[in-house]
Design a protein around this motif. Structure first.
Motif, PDB file in Angstrom:
ATOM      1  N   GLY A  62       0.824  -1.204   0.000  1.00 23.13           N
ATOM      2  CA  GLY A  62       0.000   0.000   0.000  1.00 23.13           C
ATOM      3  C   GLY A  62       0.855   1.250   0.000  1.00 23.13           C
ATOM      4  O   GLY A  62       1.887   1.310   0.658  1.00 23.13           O
ATOM      5  N   THR A  71      -9.369   4.120   4.274  1.00 27.27           N
ATOM      6  CA  THR A  71      -8.352   3.071   4.234  1.00 27.27           C
ATOM      7  C   THR A  71      -7.022   3.612   4.726  1.00 27.27           C
ATOM      8  O   THR A  71      -6.760   4.809   4.686  1.00 27.27           O
ATOM      9  CB  THR A  71      -8.191   2.500   2.815  1.00 27.27           C
ATOM     10  N   SER A  76      -5.039  -1.912   3.172  1.00 30.50           N
ATOM     11  CA  SER A  76      -6.409  -1.443   3.389  1.00 30.50           C
ATOM     12  C   SER A  76      -6.650  -1.005   4.828  1.00 30.50           C
ATOM     13  O   SER A  76      -7.450  -0.115   5.088  1.00 30.50           O
ATOM     14  CB  SER A  76      -7.406  -2.537   3.013  1.00 30.50           C
ATOM     15  N   MET A  92     -11.962  -5.659   4.069  1.00 29.73           N
ATOM     16  CA  MET A  92     -11.490  -5.418   2.699  1.00 29.73           C
ATOM     17  C   MET A  92     -10.454  -6.456   2.247  1.00 29.73           C
ATOM     18  O   MET A  92     -10.157  -6.566   1.062  1.00 29.73           O
ATOM     19  CB  MET A  92     -10.833  -4.036   2.605  1.00 29.73           C
ATOM     20  N   MET A 118      -9.381  -7.733  -1.701  1.00 32.75           N
ATOM     21  CA  MET A 118      -8.078  -7.269  -2.193  1.00 32.75           C
ATOM     22  C   MET A 118      -7.135  -8.452  -2.449  1.00 32.75           C
ATOM     23  O   MET A 118      -6.347  -8.438  -3.401  1.00 32.75           O
ATOM     24  CB  MET A 118      -7.447  -6.282  -1.205  1.00 32.75           C
ATOM     25  N   GLN A 160      -7.241  -4.665  11.044  1.00 31.51           N
ATOM     26  CA  GLN A 160      -6.993  -5.204   9.697  1.00 31.51           C
ATOM     27  C   GLN A 160      -6.717  -6.703   9.701  1.00 31.51           C
ATOM     28  O   GLN A 160      -6.441  -7.302   8.664  1.00 31.51           O
ATOM     29  CB  GLN A 160      -5.801  -4.481   9.073  1.00 31.51           C
TER      30      GLN A 160
END
Ligand code: PEP
Ligand code: MN
Length: 257
Positions: free
Chosen positions: A167, A176, A204, A209, A213, A242
């Motif tokens: 990311g 996010t 994320s 999510m 993903m 997460q």
């Protein structure tokens, strides 16, 4: 650049860890852990699912200095004990030259965290080992800077570099944590010999999510996934929001197999 001279098969075929690239590599485990019992329970549940690469942090790079920093040396002892007891591969972040000197040869994959991608002396030390290195992309790094960081490792003689997209930061504040750069998959595969592992968890920042993903990354051809997993994510000492549970991990594994 040395990486341009590597072939796809030079990369990450070591006598240390023989990875079967026929199917995507799954690396899973908690962000960090507070005890042997906690980690053992998670690790054995992963092993039951055929996952042999356990990722858990003993040295944590926390943004806030008052947050739990990991069990450190005691955590490394636990990781090495579980490696032996469960016959699993240990992937863990090392954050200093001294840690790499002490533990680099004992673990299976050295993780270099996003915040240390620009730490060139640390990269050189990882390059002096023959342990595979999972090099996370700094959240602000261009592809060129990321590949230059990999080159630091290669230049010292260690060709076993795996790249990890985790990311990148955009300038729009939103839900996010970061934004998963899925374009990194075709870019790295088209232009370099490196394998690319996707970390949908840090990208994320939201467990709900992670499955989509992860699946999108697999469809895009990712060579592997690094997923923060815990039996009881809400009890995780770090990155609990997460972290996915085992049922969610099963859903992702089903997609692969
Ligand atoms: C981690 O893997 O737990 C971590 C801190 O990741 P990153 O370096 O990508 O932020
Ligand atoms: Mn984490």
């Amino acid at each position: 650049m040395l990486y341009q001279e590597l072939t796809k098969t030079d990369n990450l075929i070591t006598d240390k860890v023989n990875i079967n690239w026929q199917e995507p590599l799954i690396i899973a485990g908690p962000c960090t852990f507070a005890s042997y019992e906690e980690l053992y329970e998670i690790a054995s549940s992963l092993k039951k699912r055929g996952i042999t690469f356990l990722r858990a942090g003993a040295y944590k790079m926390r943004t806030n200095p008052y947050n739990f920093q990991g069990l450190r040396e005691a955590g490394m002892d636990i990781l090495l004990r579980i490696k032996k007891e469960l016959d699993m591969h240990i992937v863990t972040e090392l954050t200093t030259i001294e840690q790499i000197k002490k533990y680099g040869h004992l673990i299976d994959i050295i993780q270099i965290g996003s915040r240390n991608m620009y730490n060139y002396e640390l990269l050189k030390e990882a390059g002096k080992t023959n342990t595979p290195v999972l090099l996370k992309r700094a959240f602000s790094a261009s592809y060129e800077e990321w590949l230059d960081a990999a080159e630091y490792i290669l230049k010292e003689g260690n060709k076993n570099v795996l790249l990890c997209e985790r990311g990148i930061r955009n300038n729009i504040s939103n839900e996010t944590r970061f934004v998963l750069d899925i374009q990194a998959i075709p870019y790295i595969q088209h232009n370099t010999p490196f394998k690319i592992i996707i970390d949908p968890s840090h990208a994320s920042g939201n467990a709900y999510m992670v499955p989509s993903m992860a699946k999108a990354s697999l469809k895009a051809g990712a060579d592997g996934l690094l997923i923060e997993t815990h039996i009881t994510p809400e009890k995780s000492l770090c990155d609990s929001k997460q972290t996915i549970d085992l049922d969610t991990l099963d859903e992702i594994i089903k997609e692969i197999r």
